[in-house]
Write a protein that holds these residues in place. Structure first.
Motif, PDB file in Angstrom:
ATOM      1  N   SER A 140       0.816  -1.211   0.000  1.00 10.78           N
ATOM      2  CA  SER A 140       0.000   0.000   0.000  1.00 10.78           C
ATOM      3  C   SER A 140       0.850   1.262   0.000  1.00 10.78           C
ATOM      4  N   VAL A 141       1.941   1.250   0.750  1.00 11.72           N
ATOM      5  CA  VAL A 141       2.807   2.425   0.801  1.00 11.72           C
ATOM      6  C   VAL A 141       3.556   2.605  -0.519  1.00 11.72           C
ATOM      7  N   ASN A 142       4.114   1.519  -1.035  1.00 11.77           N
ATOM      8  CA  ASN A 142       4.855   1.572  -2.300  1.00 11.77           C
ATOM      9  C   ASN A 142       3.938   1.179  -3.459  1.00 11.77           C
ATOM     10  N   HIS A 143       2.812   1.895  -3.575  1.00 10.00           N
ATOM     11  CA  HIS A 143       1.837   1.537  -4.599  1.00 10.00           C
ATOM     12  C   HIS A 143       2.370   1.771  -6.002  1.00 10.00           C
ATOM     13  N   ALA A 144       3.311   2.702  -6.161  1.00  5.79           N
ATOM     14  CA  ALA A 144       3.862   2.941  -7.497  1.00  5.79           C
ATOM     15  C   ALA A 144       4.666   1.735  -7.990  1.00  5.79           C
ATOM     16  N   VAL A 145       5.362   1.079  -7.076  1.00  7.20           N
ATOM     17  CA  VAL A 145       6.139  -0.107  -7.453  1.00  7.20           C
ATOM     18  C   VAL A 145       5.227  -1.314  -7.604  1.00  7.20           C
ATOM     19  N   SER A 146       4.220  -1.411  -6.748  1.00 11.24           N
ATOM     20  CA  SER A 146       3.332  -2.574  -6.801  1.00 11.24           C
ATOM     21  C   SER A 146       2.517  -2.622  -8.089  1.00 11.24           C
ATOM     22  N   ARG A 147       2.271  -1.458  -8.691  1.00 11.56           N
ATOM     23  CA  ARG A 147       1.519  -1.457  -9.940  1.00 11.56           C
ATOM     24  C   ARG A 147       2.291  -2.071 -11.100  1.00 11.56           C
ATOM     25  N   GLU A 148       3.609  -2.102 -10.978  1.00 19.67           N
ATOM     26  CA  GLU A 148       4.433  -2.668 -12.037  1.00 19.67           C
ATOM     27  C   GLU A 148       4.624  -4.175 -11.895  1.00 19.67           C
ATOM     28  N   LEU A 149       4.112  -4.766 -10.826  1.00 16.62           N
ATOM     29  CA  LEU A 149       4.244  -6.208 -10.625  1.00 16.62           C
ATOM     30  C   LEU A 149       3.305  -6.962 -11.546  1.00 16.62           C
ATOM     31  N   SER A 150       3.733  -8.147 -11.924  1.00 13.72           N
ATOM     32  CA  SER A 150       2.906  -9.005 -12.769  1.00 13.72           C
ATOM     33  C   SER A 150       2.013  -9.871 -11.880  1.00 13.72           C
ATOM     34  N   TYR A 151       0.712  -9.715 -12.017  1.00 11.90           N
ATOM     35  CA  TYR A 151      -0.211 -10.494 -11.185  1.00 11.90           C
ATOM     36  C   TYR A 151      -0.132 -11.984 -11.500  1.00 11.90           C
ATOM     37  N   ASP A 152       0.130 -12.331 -12.747  1.00 10.41           N
ATOM     38  CA  ASP A 152       0.225 -13.748 -13.112  1.00 10.41           C
ATOM     39  C   ASP A 152       1.398 -14.421 -12.411  1.00 10.41           C
ATOM     40  N   ASP A 153       2.548 -13.736 -12.345  1.00 13.82           N
ATOM     41  CA  ASP A 153       3.707 -14.320 -11.664  1.00 13.82           C
ATOM     42  C   ASP A 153       3.443 -14.458 -10.170  1.00 13.82           C
ATOM     43  N   VAL A 154       2.776 -13.474  -9.575  1.00 12.70           N
ATOM     44  CA  VAL A 154       2.469 -13.553  -8.144  1.00 12.70           C
ATOM     45  C   VAL A 154       1.508 -14.702  -7.863  1.00 12.70           C
ATOM     46  N   ILE A 155       0.491 -14.858  -8.724  1.00 14.14           N
ATOM     47  CA  ILE A 155      -0.482 -15.949  -8.535  1.00 14.14           C
ATOM     48  C   ILE A 155       0.188 -17.305  -8.698  1.00 14.14           C
ATOM     49  N   ASP A 156       1.062 -17.435  -9.702  1.00 12.57           N
ATOM     50  CA  ASP A 156       1.757 -18.710  -9.914  1.00 12.57           C
ATOM     51  C   ASP A 156       2.661 -19.056  -8.742  1.00 12.57           C
ATOM     52  N   GLU A 157       3.381 -18.052  -8.196  1.00 11.42           N
ATOM     53  CA  GLU A 157       4.246 -18.325  -7.049  1.00 11.42           C
ATOM     54  C   GLU A 157       3.431 -18.683  -5.818  1.00 11.42           C
ATOM     55  N   PHE A 158       2.302 -17.990  -5.626  1.00 11.53           N
ATOM     56  CA  PHE A 158       1.447 -18.306  -4.484  1.00 11.53           C
ATOM     57  C   PHE A 158       0.862 -19.714  -4.618  1.00 11.53           C
ATOM     58  N   ALA A 159       0.458 -20.088  -5.835  1.00 10.01           N
ATOM     59  CA  ALA A 159      -0.119 -21.421  -6.049  1.00 10.01           C
ATOM     60  C   ALA A 159       0.924 -22.512  -5.859  1.00 10.01           C
ATOM     61  N   SER A 160       2.162 -22.247  -6.267  1.00  8.19           N
ATOM     62  CA  SER A 160       3.204 -23.262  -6.108  1.00  8.19           C
ATOM     63  C   SER A 160       3.557 -23.492  -4.649  1.00  8.19           C
ATOM     64  N   ARG A 161       3.440 -22.445  -3.831  1.00 11.28           N
ATOM     65  CA  ARG A 161       3.730 -22.609  -2.415  1.00 11.28           C
ATOM     66  C   ARG A 161       2.594 -23.286  -1.669  1.00 11.28           C
ATOM     67  N   LYS A 162       1.362 -23.059  -2.106  1.00 15.40           N
ATOM     68  CA  LYS A 162       0.204 -23.582  -1.399  1.00 15.40           C
ATOM     69  C   LYS A 162      -0.300 -24.908  -1.956  1.00 15.40           C
ATOM     70  N   SER A 163       0.281 -25.330  -3.072  1.00 15.47           N
ATOM     71  CA  SER A 163      -0.211 -26.572  -3.673  1.00 15.47           C
ATOM     72  C   SER A 163       0.171 -27.768  -2.814  1.00 15.47           C
ATOM     73  N   ARG A 164      -0.724 -28.695  -2.672  1.00 16.52           N
ATOM     74  CA  ARG A 164      -0.498 -29.905  -1.871  1.00 16.52           C
ATOM     75  C   ARG A 164      -0.101 -31.041  -2.787  1.00 16.52           C
ATOM     76  N   ARG A 165       0.988 -31.683  -2.414  1.00 15.22           N
ATOM     77  CA  ARG A 165       1.458 -32.819  -3.197  1.00 15.22           C
ATOM     78  C   ARG A 165       0.775 -34.085  -2.712  1.00 15.22           C
ATOM     79  N   VAL A 166       0.135 -34.764  -3.614  1.00 18.12           N
ATOM     80  CA  VAL A 166      -0.596 -35.989  -3.273  1.00 18.12           C
ATOM     81  C   VAL A 166       0.258 -37.169  -3.646  1.00 18.12           C
ATOM     82  N   LYS A 167       0.509 -38.023  -2.702  1.00 17.22           N
ATOM     83  CA  LYS A 167       1.301 -39.228  -2.968  1.00 17.22           C
ATOM     84  C   LYS A 167       0.440 -40.281  -3.643  1.00 17.22           C
ATOM     85  N   LEU A 168       0.888 -40.742  -4.774  1.00 15.51           N
ATOM     86  CA  LEU A 168       0.140 -41.758  -5.522  1.00 15.51           C
ATOM     87  C   LEU A 168       0.685 -43.156  -5.185  1.00 15.51           C
TER      88      LEU A 168
END
Length: 214
Positions: free
Chosen positions: A186-214
């Protein structure tokens, strides 16, 4: 604002004065004059005294850190003297954040700046973009200290007021790590606007994804 500009006249109250007491000031019967003396003049005097005190303090800070931005107009001897003064200022318990002699040598070997009237943040950005932070370590540290000193300006106060916009009723159970991250965005909103939302979503999904043992 639909506010009546005519002030209401109030009855003047008289106080009993003993013989040994000092004579009271003559009461002001005019409501507008009373408001000027009891409210307006008090606010103006307080504002002027606060501004004078703040500018006096900032003037002392500017006198000690002026070598960082005004070294182009100084002689080599003045640069060494001001750098040594700045080094003594940033010394605590025998440990200094910078070396005065090395800072003077770094300032004397700084490449041509894009402009003579450059700000502290522009100077930091210039060193970062040119990848000279390791070449000028003392200058890098001194500029960062100079950029973070004026914490009483309105920009810092507005940044702190972001807390009530982030920590709302629906986010009352927010953890400290998430609160810190949202505040930085919120404070650095000028920098945050230049971030790629797709990259942030992919990184968040990779950290939260659960590995299922087959």
């Amino acid at each position: 604002m639909n506010v009546d500009t005519v002030l209401k006249q109030k009855r003047l109250r008289t106080k009993k004065c003993h013989f040994s007491c000092e004579c009271a000031d003559e009461p002001v019967s005019d409501a507008l004059k009373r408001m000027e003396t009891t409210f307006f003049n008090v606010v103006v005097d307080t504002a002027i005294s606060s501004l004078n005190e703040r500018f006096k303090t900032l003037g002392k800070v500017n006198e000690k850190f002026k070598v960082l931005l005004g070294f182009t107009d100084m002689s080599d001897k003045d640069i060494v003297d001001h750098c040594q003064t700045l080094s003594n200022t940033l010394t605590h318990d025998g440990h200094s954040d910078i070396d005065g002699r090395e800072l003077a040598m770094e300032l004397q070997s700084v490449p041509d700046l894009p402009s003579k009237r450059i700000t502290t943040m522009d100077f930091l950005t210039f060193l970062h973009e040119k990848k000279r932070t390791e070449v000028f370590p003392n200058l890098w540290v001194a500029l960062r200290i100079c950029a973070t000193l004026p914490v009483t300006v309105s920009a810092a106060e507005r940044s702190f007021s972001k807390l009530k916009l982030i920590k709302i009723y629906l986010r009352s159970t927010m953890a400290q790590e998430r609160l810190r991250g949202l505040a930085i965005i919120s404070v650095n909103h000028a920098v945050s606007r230049e971030l790629s939302y797709d990259d942030v979503i992919d990184e968040f999904a990779s950290r939260k994804s659960r590995r299922v043992k087959l």
